[in-house]
Enzyme design. Structure first.
Site, PDB file in Angstrom:
ATOM      1  CB  CYS A 169       3.594  22.062 -50.519  1.00  0.00           C
ATOM      2  SG  CYS A 169       4.344  21.883 -48.883  1.00  0.00           S
ATOM      3  CB  THR A 170       2.991  17.307 -49.127  1.00  0.00           C
ATOM      4  OG1 THR A 170       1.923  18.033 -48.517  1.00  0.00           O
ATOM      5  CG2 THR A 170       4.265  17.509 -48.324  1.00  0.00           C
TER       6      THR A 170
END
Lengths: 210, 210
Positions: free
Chosen positions: A100-101
């Protein structure tokens, strides 16, 4: 094999816990959850805390470094001590991963320059701000860097890694062990598959919080 | 909506964290992680601790109760104070859920008598010891009881619950939010799909540890 998983306030728990369930079962794996200090790191929605068993300052090397994501990464993109730690850890790893981020932190640390990488679909274009090449695939490998898409994709990433490094039989054993025979109720889990209004609602939430 | 997720030593983290990522995003959800005492509950392999934010004795009701699994459930099957708590919580819920061997605790508490239920495939037949009806599906609903198969199946369970109770649009939003577009490396995630030797190795491990 020393595996370090970085935890921070504002993490999305599944980003870390999905791959952990696979990586912790690799042969001779020692997984350590690393935070700013020893103690709990609270998730993005506040409802859960994961324990950091060791402080960042006490972890100088790992064979595998995993940076999970969550809304908390945004504040860390400019946190030089954290980015320095990621850089120096990365000098010791054979594989550096994100979910993800989490890839925004690898990118902010300068590790993804000129490399294909992915992140949560709603943040994908932001990777270009750090000269990474936004790449819309669930798992993207570039040299020793393995980045996964949003939240749940870390499970797929870790199983692929297990297959690549330890062979198909072990990876299949791990997959069957966690009974990973997914059966999602809708075919809407990636960008372009869901109704536009739903996509827009999530983009809006990301724009506000991230 | 009050959601209580029970934590204990020997838990499999993904059993709890998979559904949590969905349930915590439901409208007006308040998720509480409940343990014997406030403090960390350590997972089956020891590498991770999840924080119990509230003690069992301080939680008397919930709209939704979720019991995750892990090798730690075996020791709790005969733990009357825990089973009593599960029974009294269940009297207050509209939905009682489990993931993996969490259903063994619901069964041991007598809540699944005569009901279809599931659990991790390697433990499935043991449900019959408590007069539940072992049912080999990924998610099994019987009245207000929803049981899921092994470890990763809790994500599917929670998304189905979201769709059933809050409608498809919300469930699709949650699924896209966690980018749940699974792409496992092998089609071996359920019993009967993997080579027999792999199945046997896992059965052996369960027989030893569970």
């Amino acid at each position: 094999m020393d595996i370090a998983i970085y935890l921070f306030d504002g993490i999305t728990a599944l980003d870390a816990v999905g791959p952990y369930e696979v990586l912790a079962r690799l042969p001779d794996a020692r997984v350590r959850f690393v935070g700013e200090t020893v103690g709990p790191a609270r998730t993005d929605n506040g409802a859960l805390a994961l324990m950091c068993d060791v402080a960042r300052s006490d972890v100088e090397r790992a064979d595998l470094l995993l940076i999970p994501g969550g809304f908390g990464t945004r504040g860390l993109e400019g946190d030089e001590p954290v980015l320095d730690w990621i850089r120096s850890m990365d000098e010791t790893t054979t594989t550096t991963m994100s979910v993800c981020t989490g890839s925004m932190l690898l990118a902010a640390a300068g590790l993804l320059e000129g490399r294909e990488a992915t992140t949560h679909w709603a943040s994908l274009e932001r990777l270009a701000e750090y000269a990474a090449i936004p790449t819309s695939r669930r798992v993207v490998t570039s040299g020793k860097y393995v980045t996964a898409a949003g939240v749940s994709s870390g499970i797929d990433m870790a199983l692929r890694y297990a297959a690549d490094v330890f062979g198909d039989e072990l990876a299949m054993t791990l997959q069957l062990g966690i009974e990973y025979d997914p059966d999602p109720p809708f075919d809407c889990g990636s960008v372009g598959k869901a109704p536009p209004a739903i996509e827009q609602a999530i983009r809006q939430r990301f724009a506000e919080r991230e």
